[in-house]
Design an enzyme around this catalytic site. Structure first.
Site, PDB file in Angstrom:
ATOM      1  N   CYS A  82       0.831  -1.214   0.000  1.00  0.00           N
ATOM      2  CA  CYS A  82       0.000   0.000   0.000  1.00  0.00           C
ATOM      3  C   CYS A  82       0.868   1.268   0.000  1.00  0.00           C
ATOM      4  CB  CYS A  82      -0.910  -0.045   1.230  1.00  0.00           C
ATOM      5  SG  CYS A  82      -1.782   1.481   1.603  1.00  0.00           S
TER       6      CYS A  82
ATOM      7  N   CYS B 226       0.060   3.776   2.728  1.00  0.00           N
ATOM      8  CA  CYS B 226       0.510   3.235   4.020  1.00  0.00           C
ATOM      9  C   CYS B 226       2.002   3.529   4.223  1.00  0.00           C
ATOM     10  CB  CYS B 226       0.278   1.731   4.100  1.00  0.00           C
ATOM     11  SG  CYS B 226      -1.452   1.242   3.962  1.00  0.00           S
TER      12      CYS B 226
END
Length: 102
Positions: free
Chosen positions: A27, A30
């Site tokens: 991600c 993230c």
């Protein structure tokens, strides 16, 4: 920063204030948020717990909290969710989420 899974999650969030970051290695947002979470963990040491849950390794926790978008941040106080946010958040916003529960 503490790594959470199904065996230590409930015990970790049961007492005090805990910020939990649901994330994944693939991600991009993230990865962008991780340095901010690390700074928050350093600033909150002794006041609140900062932890993370890898959603790929802990699908049952992601499902339990209905995490459909990551990063997803949850603030728990004594085991109860008191605040949550999805997507990249500013350090100020994350600190505000935590400090409002202290």
């Amino acid at each position: 920063m503490k790594e959470l899974n199904s065996s230590n999650f409930d015990a970790t969030v049961a007492k005090g204030v805990t910020l939990v970051d649901f994330w994944a290695t693939w991600c991009g947002p993230c990865k962008m948020l991780m340095p901010v979470i690390e700074q928050v963990a350093a600033e909150m040491e002794g006041k609140a717990t900062v932890a993370k849950v890898n959603v790929d390794d802990n699908r049952e926790l992601a499902a339990r909290f209905m995490v459909t978008t990551i990063p997803a941040l949850f603030v728990f106080k004594d085991g109860e969710i008191v605040s949550n946010a999805s997507g990249v958040q500013s350090k100020a916003k994350i600190l505000e989420m935590i400090n409002s529960c202290l």
